[in-house]
Design a protein around this motif. Sequence first.
Motif, short mmCIF file in Angstrom:
data_model
loop_
_atom_site.label_atom_id
_atom_site.label_comp_id
_atom_site.label_asym_id
_atom_site.label_seq_id
_atom_site.Cartn_x
_atom_site.Cartn_y
_atom_site.Cartn_z
N ASN A 1 -3.55 0.56 -5.90
CA ASN A 1 -3.45 1.24 -4.62
C ASN A 1 -3.10 0.25 -3.51
OD1 ASN A 1 -3.79 3.70 -2.99
ND2 ASN A 1 -5.54 2.62 -2.12
N ARG B 1 0.48 -0.71 -3.77
CA ARG B 1 1.35 0.40 -3.38
C ARG B 1 1.44 0.48 -1.85
NH1 ARG B 1 0.36 5.44 -1.90
NH2 ARG B 1 -1.82 5.37 -2.47
N LEU B 2 0.32 0.29 -1.17
CA LEU B 2 0.29 0.42 0.29
C LEU B 2 0.73 -0.86 1.00
CD1 LEU B 2 -3.10 2.32 0.66
CD2 LEU B 2 -0.78 3.28 0.84
N SER C 1 -9.65 -0.71 -0.45
CA SER C 1 -8.59 -0.02 -1.17
C SER C 1 -9.17 1.06 -2.09
CB SER C 1 -7.78 -1.02 -1.99
OG SER C 1 -6.75 -0.37 -2.68
N LEU D 1 -10.10 4.08 -0.02
CA LEU D 1 -8.90 4.85 0.32
C LEU D 1 -8.40 5.66 -0.86
CD1 LEU D 1 -6.89 2.27 2.47
CD2 LEU D 1 -7.98 4.38 3.26
N ALA D 2 -8.45 5.06 -2.04
CA ALA D 2 -8.00 5.77 -3.24
C ALA D 2 -8.86 6.98 -3.51
CB ALA D 2 -8.00 4.83 -4.44
N TYR D 3 -10.19 6.83 -3.36
CA TYR D 3 -11.08 7.97 -3.59
C TYR D 3 -10.91 9.06 -2.53
CZ TYR D 3 -13.73 5.88 -7.41
OH TYR D 3 -14.11 5.36 -8.61
N LYS D 4 -10.62 8.66 -1.29
CA LYS D 4 -10.41 9.65 -0.24
C LYS D 4 -9.15 10.47 -0.49
CE LYS D 4 -12.75 7.46 3.63
NZ LYS D 4 -12.60 6.87 4.98
N SER D 5 -8.17 9.88 -1.14
CA SER D 5 -6.91 10.59 -1.37
C SER D 5 -6.96 11.54 -2.56
CB SER D 5 -5.77 9.58 -1.56
OG SER D 5 -5.91 8.89 -2.77
N LEU D 6 -8.07 11.53 -3.28
CA LEU D 6 -8.19 12.44 -4.44
C LEU D 6 -8.41 13.87 -4.00
CD1 LEU D 6 -10.38 10.36 -6.89
CD2 LEU D 6 -7.93 10.72 -6.97
#
Length: 64
Positions: free
Chosen positions: A28, A31-32, A56, A59-64
């Motif tokens: 992640n 990627r960002l 990071s 952020l990855a968990y928030k985007s799920l």
Amino acid sequence: MTYEELYQAVQAQGFRGSYEEFRVAYDNYQRLNPATEAQIRGLVADNTLVHVMNQSLKLAYKSL
């Protein structure tokens, strides 16, 4: 550096997540904010890789 080397380094800095969580966080982050190996080595040397990976992963968990 390999994923395994980076995982060992981030664990030494206090990361408590699993290897799979580290991979998600690292992928992640790349990627960002694409970073060169030299930049990643700098994060290891500065003992800031753990902070970057924790952020990071959040952020990855928030985007799920």
